[in-house]
Design an enzyme around this catalytic site. Structure first.
Site, PDB file in Angstrom:
ATOM      1  N   GLN A 274      -5.528 -10.083  -0.580  1.00  0.00           N
ATOM      2  CA  GLN A 274      -4.865  -9.719  -1.831  1.00  0.00           C
ATOM      3  C   GLN A 274      -3.943 -10.837  -2.339  1.00  0.00           C
ATOM      4  OE1 GLN A 274      -1.328  -7.812  -2.391  1.00  0.00           O
ATOM      5  NE2 GLN A 274      -2.140  -5.878  -3.161  1.00  0.00           N
TER       6      GLN A 274
ATOM      7  N   GLN B  31       5.502  -5.819  -8.818  1.00  0.00           N
ATOM      8  CA  GLN B  31       6.630  -6.707  -9.114  1.00  0.00           C
ATOM      9  C   GLN B  31       6.664  -7.011 -10.608  1.00  0.00           C
ATOM     10  OE1 GLN B  31       6.922  -9.943  -6.400  1.00  0.00           O
ATOM     11  NE2 GLN B  31       8.529 -10.971  -7.524  1.00  0.00           N
TER      12      GLN B  31
ATOM     13  N   HIS C 250      -1.577 -14.615  -6.640  1.00  0.00           N
ATOM     14  CA  HIS C 250      -2.993 -14.221  -6.730  1.00  0.00           C
ATOM     15  C   HIS C 250      -3.888 -15.387  -7.139  1.00  0.00           C
ATOM     16  CE1 HIS C 250      -1.848 -10.181  -5.815  1.00  0.00           C
ATOM     17  NE2 HIS C 250      -0.950 -10.224  -6.784  1.00  0.00           N
TER      18      HIS C 250
ATOM     19  N   SER D 226      -0.805  -4.818  -7.019  1.00  0.00           N
ATOM     20  CA  SER D 226      -0.327  -5.874  -6.127  1.00  0.00           C
ATOM     21  C   SER D 226       0.646  -5.307  -5.086  1.00  0.00           C
ATOM     22  CB  SER D 226       0.296  -7.003  -6.946  1.00  0.00           C
ATOM     23  OG  SER D 226       0.595  -8.098  -6.122  1.00  0.00           O
ATOM     24  N   LEU D 227       1.945  -5.604  -5.207  1.00  0.00           N
ATOM     25  CA  LEU D 227       2.958  -5.043  -4.301  1.00  0.00           C
ATOM     26  C   LEU D 227       2.825  -3.520  -4.187  1.00  0.00           C
ATOM     27  CD1 LEU D 227       5.784  -4.964  -2.831  1.00  0.00           C
ATOM     28  CD2 LEU D 227       6.754  -4.744  -5.122  1.00  0.00           C
TER      29      LEU D 227
ATOM     30  N   ARG E 162       6.440 -10.962   3.060  1.00  0.00           N
ATOM     31  CA  ARG E 162       5.443 -11.354   2.049  1.00  0.00           C
ATOM     32  C   ARG E 162       6.142 -12.042   0.873  1.00  0.00           C
ATOM     33  NH1 ARG E 162       3.374  -8.493  -2.688  1.00  0.00           N
ATOM     34  NH2 ARG E 162       1.120  -8.776  -3.014  1.00  0.00           N
TER      35      ARG E 162
END
Length: 309
Positions: free
Chosen positions: A247, A10, A198, A89-90, A114
């Site tokens: 995560q 992202q 995060h 991440s994503l 999410r």
């Protein structure tokens, strides 16, 4: 040559991303159609024409996943396949789709959910994120430790040896930004994000997402996928639910992950999806790496010329 596909996260989104692939390849259009069907909305419209929705987390996440998967599918048709995959991440969801661990339509629904949970997790203005450039991990961790005595802040991302990202309460991040500047950071930049991603502040969202993941069926991985949480390859598909839950609240160990992939024999890193942020991170992690990126058909053609040459 052992090749890794590394998928965009992202922040890489922009209006028009993926359009050239969509216009050029029927398989890319089919993938956009599958995503639109999964969410009952027009994803091509969001990616190419909707300046507002493209930057709203519940839409940004499925949009980036769709563009990344469409590009990876076309690369596969052209004979470029990954030996392993990872993402920021994503981007880890795109990596799991590339490995067969998650079906594409299921992944689209998961990242939409999410994104919604991440967006709603912390009330507006209560959390922040900021990038610190020019200090090493030890210096940034020490800043987090001293600030957290009063206001929570943590390292959200280990992007490169000298670029780390802070996440936490608004006050905590502001204090840490000041300290980073005082301690010699080259630049400290507040990030335009909708929450303190995060970090432990997302724990309620992670718990709710864990319930969603527990109802999901995962498939055996056909290639190794590297986890942001552990920086190592997933042991098997049985770990997917746990690691994707973790995560949300844990640091993204991107630098460590790239180093482990190189130790495991990866010689060619290709960033797949919008932007070229990960390509620049990989170069900064080790100057001997020569990463490339594919977000437009012209870049894919260059890669094909190199491969045939």
């Amino acid at each position: 040559m052992k090749t890794a596909f590394v998928f965009s996260g992202q922040g890489a989104q922009y209006l028009g991303m993926g359009k050239e692939f969509y216009d050029t390849y029927a398989s890319a259009r089919a993938i956009f159609d599958q995503a639109s069907e999964a969410l009952d909305l027009d994803l091509a419209e969001i990616c190419f024409n909707d300046e507002k929705k493209i930057h709203l987390t519940p839409y940004t996440q499925p949009a980036i996943l769709t563009v990344s998967h469409a590009i990876a599918a076309v690369m596969g048709e052209e004979g470029i396949h990954p030996d392993c995959s990872a993402g920021l991440s994503l981007g880890e969801y795109s990596a799991l789709v590339a490995s067969g661990g998650i079906g594409f339509k299921e992944a689209v629904r998961l990242v939409h959910k999410r994104g919604s949970l991440m967006e709603e997790a912390v009330p507006d203005g209560e959390g922040k994120m900021a990038a610190v450039i020019g200090l090493d991990a030890e210096a940034v961790e020490s800043i987090c430790t001293s600030v957290t005595e009063n206001n929570y802040v943590t390292v959200a991302n280990y992007n490169t040896p000298s670029q780390l990202v802070l996440s936490g309460t608004a006050e905590g991040v502001e204090q840490a930004m000041k300290l980073a500047e005082e301690r010699g950071a080259k630049r400290v930049v507040e990030l335009n994000v909708s929450g303190p991603f995060h970090s432990q502040l997302l724990e309620p969202a992670a718990q709710e997402f864990s319930e969603v993941l527990s109802q999901q069926t995962f498939n055996p991985l056909t290639i190794p996928v590297y986890s942001n949480v552990t920086a190592s390859a997933y042991p098997d598909s049985g770990a997917i639910s746990h690691l994707l839950t973790e995560q949300m609240t844990s640091s993204v160990r991107f630098e460590q992950m790239i180093r482990i992939m190189a130790e495991d024999g990866v010689e060619r890193f290709i960033e797949v999806g919008p932007g070229k942020t990960l390509k620049s991170f990989i170069k900064a992690i080790d100057k001997s790496f020569k990463p490339s990126n594919v977000e437009k058909p012209s870049q894919l053609n260059k890669l094909l010329e190199k491969s045939s040459g």
